[in-house]
Scaffold this motif. Structure first.
Motif, mmCIF file in Angstrom:
data_model
loop_
_atom_site.group_PDB
_atom_site.id
_atom_site.type_symbol
_atom_site.label_atom_id
_atom_site.label_comp_id
_atom_site.label_asym_id
_atom_site.label_seq_id
_atom_site.Cartn_x
_atom_site.Cartn_y
_atom_site.Cartn_z
ATOM 1 N N GLU A 157 9.539 4.493 2.791
ATOM 2 C CA GLU A 157 9.410 5.735 3.581
ATOM 3 C C GLU A 157 8.712 6.826 2.772
ATOM 4 O O GLU A 157 7.815 7.508 3.269
ATOM 5 C CB GLU A 157 10.788 6.223 4.017
ATOM 6 C CG GLU A 157 11.416 5.396 5.116
ATOM 7 C CD GLU A 157 12.795 5.912 5.507
ATOM 8 O OE1 GLU A 157 13.083 7.103 5.253
ATOM 9 O OE2 GLU A 157 13.579 5.123 6.046
ATOM 10 N N GLN A 158 9.133 6.971 1.523
ATOM 11 C CA GLN A 158 8.506 7.983 0.650
ATOM 12 C C GLN A 158 7.030 7.689 0.421
ATOM 13 O O GLN A 158 6.178 8.579 0.482
ATOM 14 C CB GLN A 158 9.222 7.990 -0.703
ATOM 15 C CG GLN A 158 10.408 8.916 -0.798
ATOM 16 C CD GLN A 158 10.751 9.175 -2.254
ATOM 17 O OE1 GLN A 158 10.932 8.232 -3.037
ATOM 18 N NE2 GLN A 158 10.855 10.430 -2.629
ATOM 19 N N ALA A 159 6.739 6.418 0.162
ATOM 20 C CA ALA A 159 5.372 6.024 -0.189
ATOM 21 C C ALA A 159 4.424 6.098 0.999
ATOM 22 O O ALA A 159 3.209 6.264 0.812
ATOM 23 C CB ALA A 159 5.377 4.603 -0.762
ATOM 24 N N SER A 160 4.948 5.997 2.210
ATOM 25 C CA SER A 160 4.071 5.954 3.385
ATOM 26 C C SER A 160 3.185 7.192 3.493
ATOM 27 O O SER A 160 2.052 7.111 3.967
ATOM 28 C CB SER A 160 4.904 5.778 4.655
ATOM 29 O OG SER A 160 5.798 6.863 4.801
ATOM 30 N N SER A 161 3.677 8.338 3.010
ATOM 31 C CA SER A 161 2.866 9.554 3.065
ATOM 32 C C SER A 161 2.134 9.833 1.748
ATOM 33 O O SER A 161 1.076 10.455 1.747
ATOM 34 C CB SER A 161 3.741 10.762 3.423
ATOM 35 O OG SER A 161 4.786 10.911 2.467
ATOM 36 N N LEU A 162 2.698 9.354 0.619
ATOM 37 C CA LEU A 162 2.104 9.665 -0.689
ATOM 38 C C LEU A 162 1.107 8.610 -1.169
ATOM 39 O O LEU A 162 0.102 8.940 -1.794
ATOM 40 C CB LEU A 162 3.213 9.810 -1.739
ATOM 41 C CG LEU A 162 4.007 11.103 -1.717
ATOM 42 C CD1 LEU A 162 5.222 10.999 -2.631
ATOM 43 C CD2 LEU A 162 3.140 12.287 -2.142
#
Length: 236
Positions: A21-26
């Motif tokens: 979830e965190q990586a999906s935007s970063l």
């Protein structure tokens, strides 16, 4: 790996989902890799996963690396990101600034193969005791080292080491017989070239030979300082 062995199999699965979830935007490439890993383990029961120590160790490394990577990616400027890299040891910095993002962004032709070997228990670190002794001696001599499953299994690198001059070097250690060495050396060299690792040391040792750890560390630290780019040295 400070997330450490405190994480249980169930928590590892939850942490993977959180990091996706965190990586999906970063970093979508990290999210893709983590999703691939999550799909690999999501249907395995917690008890079965707990019984697979190498799989757990790999997952803990990926979680640790992903956590560090996301912290760096969340920093607003390149200057702040570079400052974070500059706080690391040379070997750690080489991993996070170069090899780990390379693994995220490029196709890994070996990942599916060794992932299966980890899961079925075919994988074992035959030279691990030797590698631990090498790492310990490098630290004693004020060098640094870094060790990762991804580096070992995808990039033919048992250790990334550096000497006091802070130049990282990828090394592979083997005790295979002399007649098999040339084939293994060529395979190792081709792998380093594939990942654009500029230089490396392939060290074949005889376990019966006295003082070979000291000899290996001498050779590794010297070449960390002086081996030029484009060189893949074999030492038998």
């Amino acid at each position: 790996m400070k997330l450490g062995h405190r994480l249980q199999a169930k928590e590892i699965k939850e942490k993977l989902k959180f990091l996706i979830e965190q990586a999906s935007s970063l970093d979508p490439n990290l999210a893709r890799r983590l999703d691939e890993i999550n799909r690999w383990v999501k249907d395995i029961k917690v008890g079965s996963l707990t019984a697979k120590p190498f799989v757990l160790a790999f997952l803990l490394e990926v979680i640790a690396d992903s956590t560090v990577w996301l912290v760096i990616q969340s920093l607003p400027t390149e200057e702040e990101q570079q400052a974070k890299f500059d706080q690391m040891t040379p070997t750690e910095r080489y991993w996070y600034q170069y090899l780990f993002p390379k693994w995220l962004n490029e196709t890994d032709p070996k990942f599916c193969i060794w992932r299966q070997k980890l899961m079925t228990g075919e994988f074992n670190r035959a030279d691990n005791d030797i590698i631990k002794l090498i790492a310990k001696d490098i630290v004693r001599r004020e060098g640094s080292f870094w060790q990762r499953y991804i580096a070992d299994l995808s990039m033919a690198t048992d250790l990334i080491i550096s000497n006091s001059q802070q130049k990282p070097l990828c090394i592979q250690v083997t005790s295979v017989s002399e007649e098999l060495n040339q084939h293994k050396y060529q395979y190792w060299k081709n792998t380093l070239v594939l990942w654009e690792i500029e230089r490396g040391l392939f060290f074949s040792y005889n376990p019966a030979e006295a003082n070979f750890i000291n000899q290996l560390v001498n050779v590794a630290l010297f070449n960390s300082a002086y081996l030029s780019g484009g060189k893949y040295l074999k030492y038998f």
